[in-house]
Design an enzyme around this catalytic site. Sequence first.
Site, mmCIF file in Angstrom:
data_model
loop_
_atom_site.group_PDB
_atom_site.id
_atom_site.type_symbol
_atom_site.label_atom_id
_atom_site.label_comp_id
_atom_site.label_asym_id
_atom_site.label_seq_id
_atom_site.Cartn_x
_atom_site.Cartn_y
_atom_site.Cartn_z
ATOM 1 N N HIS A 41 0.853 -1.080 -0.086
ATOM 2 C CA HIS A 41 0.020 -0.280 -0.053
ATOM 3 C C HIS A 41 1.150 0.875 -0.329
ATOM 4 C CE1 HIS A 41 -3.089 -3.132 1.861
ATOM 5 N NE2 HIS A 41 -3.680 -2.807 0.497
ATOM 6 N N HIS A 123 -9.643 -6.309 5.502
ATOM 7 C CA HIS A 123 -8.204 -6.585 5.315
ATOM 8 C C HIS A 123 -7.492 -7.463 4.226
ATOM 9 C CE1 HIS A 123 -3.224 -6.295 5.828
ATOM 10 N NE2 HIS A 123 -3.735 -4.930 5.661
ATOM 11 N N GLU A 125 -5.663 -9.566 4.518
ATOM 12 C CA GLU A 125 -4.670 -10.364 4.964
ATOM 13 C C GLU A 125 -6.358 -11.280 5.925
ATOM 14 O OE1 GLU A 125 -2.416 -11.256 9.115
ATOM 15 O OE2 GLU A 125 -1.387 -9.299 7.975
ATOM 16 N N CYS A 189 3.529 -9.948 14.309
ATOM 17 C CA CYS A 189 5.040 -10.389 14.121
ATOM 18 C C CYS A 189 5.411 -9.601 14.799
ATOM 19 C CB CYS A 189 5.219 -10.515 12.216
ATOM 20 S SG CYS A 189 5.216 -8.980 11.522
ATOM 21 N N SER A 217 -2.626 2.509 3.960
ATOM 22 C CA SER A 217 -1.626 1.275 4.228
ATOM 23 C C SER A 217 -2.765 1.093 6.123
ATOM 24 C CB SER A 217 -0.108 1.905 4.705
ATOM 25 O OG SER A 217 0.378 0.713 5.611
#
Length: 273
Positions: A41, A123, A125, A189, A217
């Site tokens: 993004h 999103h 993901e 993460c 983003s």
Amino acid sequence: MRVRLAKTAGFCMGVRRAMEIVLAHANKTKEPIYTYGPLIHNRQVLDMLRSKGIYSVDGLDSLESGTVVVRAHGVPPATRTLIKNSGLKLVDATCPRVAKVQSIIRSQSRNGSPAIIAGDRDHAEVVGLLGYSCTSAYVVSDVKEISSLPQLDKPFLVAQTTHNTVVFREMVSLLKQRYPDITVFDTICEATCERQEEVRLLAASVDAMVVVGGYHSANTKRLAQISRDCGIPTFHVETDADLDREALSRMDVIGVTAGASTPSWMIRNVVKE
């Protein structure tokens, strides 16, 4: 004026890996290359990729030949199968950390456990993660949505890899009260944790924060929100041209950080300006 640049600002491992994969493939073939959704993004990086013949697509209908790259966010299994059956070449640039969450969801749901995903339901993901569940799956973006969840037997919890770490901890606490038999997998993460924690620490020693990254983003917007939550003036910019020079001129110390999809040259330009 002094500028303090966050050590963790810029590309994370997953984005850097995806960029390296797609650019390396572009150097090996003259066939058209398409990424399934924007690779990252960041408009400026996408412009650069287009100049190298790498284009973003949202579907396969108009494609007759070439290579389709699965971006770092990953895709649902059904989409992966669709690409494979289309006759187009498939290159997988799914972030290994996202792939790990996919694997957890597939494994746990095969045992009959319903999935709870902490993240933004729209999103890419999270859309991909939902496709890996063999049972009912529920997405919660904040603690307020937990009360709307149904009664579940032995659910498990995972997180979008870029989710807010503080919000996730609050979710875990409430979900454990509601579902004592819940299994929790902290899948945020390390890069996300480090970036978010550094923003909180940096906010305590600067007059304002500049967050560099695409306006679309999710992880960049989250860094900006964390900075605002710390109570300091926060400026989310895509490039140095977006800086509010008048407002910033009244500050003595400026903190600068950047989203995981922001290239180093854009960060350098902001710091220089």
